[in-house]
Design an enzyme around this catalytic site. Sequence first.
Site, mmCIF file in Angstrom:
data_model
loop_
_atom_site.group_PDB
_atom_site.id
_atom_site.type_symbol
_atom_site.label_atom_id
_atom_site.label_comp_id
_atom_site.label_asym_id
_atom_site.label_seq_id
_atom_site.Cartn_x
_atom_site.Cartn_y
_atom_site.Cartn_z
ATOM 1 N N ASP A 1 -3.337 -3.086 -2.354
ATOM 2 C CA ASP A 1 -3.987 -1.898 -2.889
ATOM 3 C C ASP A 1 -4.498 -1.433 -3.674
ATOM 4 O O ASP A 1 -3.142 -0.630 -4.597
ATOM 5 C CB ASP A 1 -4.098 -1.403 -1.826
ATOM 6 C CG ASP A 1 -5.243 -0.071 -1.174
ATOM 7 O OD1 ASP A 1 -4.854 0.911 -0.951
ATOM 8 O OD2 ASP A 1 -6.714 -0.781 -1.651
ATOM 9 N N ASN A 2 -5.145 -0.737 -4.168
ATOM 10 C CA ASN A 2 -5.685 0.819 -5.353
ATOM 11 C C ASN A 2 -4.860 -0.294 -6.921
ATOM 12 O O ASN A 2 -4.359 1.138 -7.658
ATOM 13 C CB ASN A 2 -4.203 1.402 -5.118
ATOM 14 C CG ASN A 2 -4.629 1.765 -3.515
ATOM 15 O OD1 ASN A 2 -3.636 1.497 -2.099
ATOM 16 N ND2 ASN A 2 -5.608 2.778 -2.926
ATOM 17 N N GLU B 1 -10.887 4.648 -0.965
ATOM 18 C CA GLU B 1 -11.229 4.129 0.784
ATOM 19 C C GLU B 1 -12.585 5.233 0.867
ATOM 20 O O GLU B 1 -12.016 6.268 0.580
ATOM 21 C CB GLU B 1 -10.127 4.568 1.658
ATOM 22 C CG GLU B 1 -9.527 5.071 1.008
ATOM 23 C CD GLU B 1 -8.302 4.620 0.181
ATOM 24 O OE1 GLU B 1 -8.372 3.525 -0.680
ATOM 25 O OE2 GLU B 1 -7.514 4.969 0.231
ATOM 26 N N LYS C 1 2.863 3.722 -5.554
ATOM 27 C CA LYS C 1 2.392 2.340 -6.336
ATOM 28 C C LYS C 1 3.165 2.211 -7.846
ATOM 29 O O LYS C 1 3.686 0.903 -8.083
ATOM 30 C CB LYS C 1 0.135 3.442 -7.576
ATOM 31 C CG LYS C 1 -0.096 3.409 -6.156
ATOM 32 C CD LYS C 1 -0.657 2.884 -5.589
ATOM 33 C CE LYS C 1 -1.053 3.759 -4.195
ATOM 34 N NZ LYS C 1 -0.879 2.751 -2.997
ATOM 35 N N ASP D 1 1.178 -1.829 -0.051
ATOM 36 C CA ASP D 1 -0.046 0.292 0.106
ATOM 37 C C ASP D 1 1.011 1.383 0.102
ATOM 38 O O ASP D 1 0.342 2.310 0.867
ATOM 39 C CB ASP D 1 -0.758 -0.050 1.314
ATOM 40 C CG ASP D 1 -1.895 0.945 1.232
ATOM 41 O OD1 ASP D 1 -2.534 1.480 2.200
ATOM 42 O OD2 ASP D 1 -2.132 1.347 0.119
HETATM 43 O O1 LIG Z 1 -0.659 7.394 -3.085
HETATM 44 C C1 LIG Z 1 -1.240 6.457 -1.552
HETATM 45 N N1 LIG Z 1 -0.227 5.589 -1.463
HETATM 46 C C2 LIG Z 1 0.783 6.324 -1.134
HETATM 47 C C3 LIG Z 1 1.611 5.802 0.368
HETATM 48 C C4 LIG Z 1 2.468 6.073 0.555
HETATM 49 C C5 LIG Z 1 2.812 5.613 1.626
HETATM 50 O O2 LIG Z 1 3.874 4.711 2.500
HETATM 51 C C6 LIG Z 1 4.930 4.907 2.801
HETATM 52 N N2 LIG Z 1 6.483 5.444 1.766
HETATM 53 C C7 LIG Z 1 6.491 4.971 -0.107
HETATM 54 N N3 LIG Z 1 6.923 3.899 -0.312
HETATM 55 C C8 LIG Z 1 7.720 3.271 0.217
HETATM 56 C C9 LIG Z 1 8.989 2.917 0.214
HETATM 57 N N4 LIG Z 1 9.741 2.400 -0.725
HETATM 58 C C10 LIG Z 1 9.730 2.843 -2.158
HETATM 59 C C11 LIG Z 1 10.872 2.788 -2.642
HETATM 60 O O3 LIG Z 1 11.581 2.239 -1.979
HETATM 61 N N5 LIG Z 1 9.519 1.982 1.385
HETATM 62 C C12 LIG Z 1 8.597 2.320 2.579
HETATM 63 N N6 LIG Z 1 7.356 3.565 2.661
HETATM 64 C C13 LIG Z 1 7.303 3.996 1.144
HETATM 65 C C14 LIG Z 1 4.801 6.874 2.257
HETATM 66 O O4 LIG Z 1 5.294 7.389 2.828
HETATM 67 C C15 LIG Z 1 3.507 7.143 2.730
HETATM 68 O O5 LIG Z 1 3.627 7.070 4.155
HETATM 69 C C16 LIG Z 1 -2.582 5.620 -2.408
HETATM 70 C C17 LIG Z 1 -3.269 7.156 -2.806
HETATM 71 C C18 LIG Z 1 -4.588 7.155 -2.684
HETATM 72 C C19 LIG Z 1 -5.523 8.246 -3.953
HETATM 73 C C20 LIG Z 1 -6.448 7.941 -4.070
HETATM 74 C C21 LIG Z 1 -7.573 8.857 -5.622
HETATM 75 C C22 LIG Z 1 -7.055 10.265 -5.334
HETATM 76 F F1 LIG Z 1 -7.454 11.097 -5.607
HETATM 77 C C23 LIG Z 1 -6.049 10.503 -4.548
HETATM 78 C C24 LIG Z 1 -5.035 9.902 -3.886
HETATM 79 C C25 LIG Z 1 -5.306 6.126 -2.203
HETATM 80 C C26 LIG Z 1 -4.717 5.044 -1.486
HETATM 81 O O6 LIG Z 1 -5.109 4.009 -1.107
HETATM 82 C C27 LIG Z 1 -2.676 5.238 -1.508
HETATM 83 O O7 LIG Z 1 -2.554 4.061 -1.201
HETATM 84 MG MG LIG Z 2 -4.034 2.129 -0.920
#
Ligand SMILES: O=C(NC/C=C/[C@H]1O[C@@H](n2cnc3c(NCCO)ncnc32)[C@H](O)[C@@H]1O)c1cc(-c2ccc(F)cc2)cc(O)c1O
Ligand SMILES: [Mg+2]
Length: 221
Positions: free
Chosen positions: A169-170, A199, A144, A141
């Site tokens: 997810d997503n 969600e 993406k 999650d």
């Molecule tokens: O973008 C979404 N999720 C991202 C999550 C990021 C979190 O995870 C952390 N994260 C990211 N990459 C890594 C990583 N690794 C990365 C490379 O090693 N390693 C460790 N932590 C990581 C971030 O710091 C955040 O805490 C999303 C958007 C919508 C959405 C839908 C419709 C809309 F209009 C707007 C938004 C709905 C959803 O359910 C969604 O999950």
């Molecule tokens: Mg999500």
Amino acid sequence: LVLVLSSRLLQAVCINAVRGNPDSVIAAIDHFCQNQEWAMNVGDEKGAILDSVVMETSPSTVLELGTYCGYSAVRIMRLLPPATRFITLEMNPDYAAVARQVIQHAGLQDKVCLVEGKSADLIPKMADMFGIRTFDFVFFDHWKDCYLPDIRLLEDCGLLDQGSVVLADNVLCPGAPEYLDYVRSSLRFSSRFYRSHLEYTRVLDGLESRTQTGPGSHCGR
Ligand SMILES: O=C(NC/C=C/[C@H]1O[C@@H](n2cnc3c(NCCO)ncnc32)[C@H](O)[C@@H]1O)c1cc(-c2ccc(F)cc2)cc(O)c1O
Ligand SMILES: [Mg+2]
């Protein structure tokens, strides 16, 4: 004091949830996101699907990528028997700090292993850091565009074996098209799409689970 969204979400948990009660923490976050401010937690509709896949898998080792505020960590941990290993990775220290407090409010602080850092850097260290050979259940999650590189990394590190389930997810919104193509293309896996909604909205979304059928990639070598 100007509070950022994640702090306002934590405040809603502290005010509305019963300390030590995971279900009340989940309900407080869902109520906040439904009535005050939308936030990107997996939510209650997709959360129920997550619950069912976790229970069906009854995993001994669980990995989550992207803790964010800890909503799905609480959802997953509340279902796990005491001996289960649960590791969640979060690269943003501010989100990690909020998640720790949300998880603590739920009374699950002794079960969680929240590691701050990027999955790309931490996945190769899982075996050494935690003595984990393979993960029975992995929840994606995070960003993406990292789903595909990270499932490949998990395979290359031999962390997925026969029966391992990866739930993402997503896969429709925001979407992970390259990831979907990958998990749906190989004969070594069976994949299943769970139709749902973004969600707290009526927008179409869903989860995709992929189960490894053949032996782990490292055995096949
Ligand atoms: O973008 C979404 N999720 C991202 C999550 C990021 C979190 O995870 C952390 N994260 C990211 N990459 C890594 C990583 N690794 C990365 C490379 O090693 N390693 C460790 N932590 C990581 C971030 O710091 C955040 O805490 C999303 C958007 C919508 C959405 C839908 C419709 C809309 F209009 C707007 C938004 C709905 C959803 O359910 C969604 O999950
Ligand atoms: Mg999500």
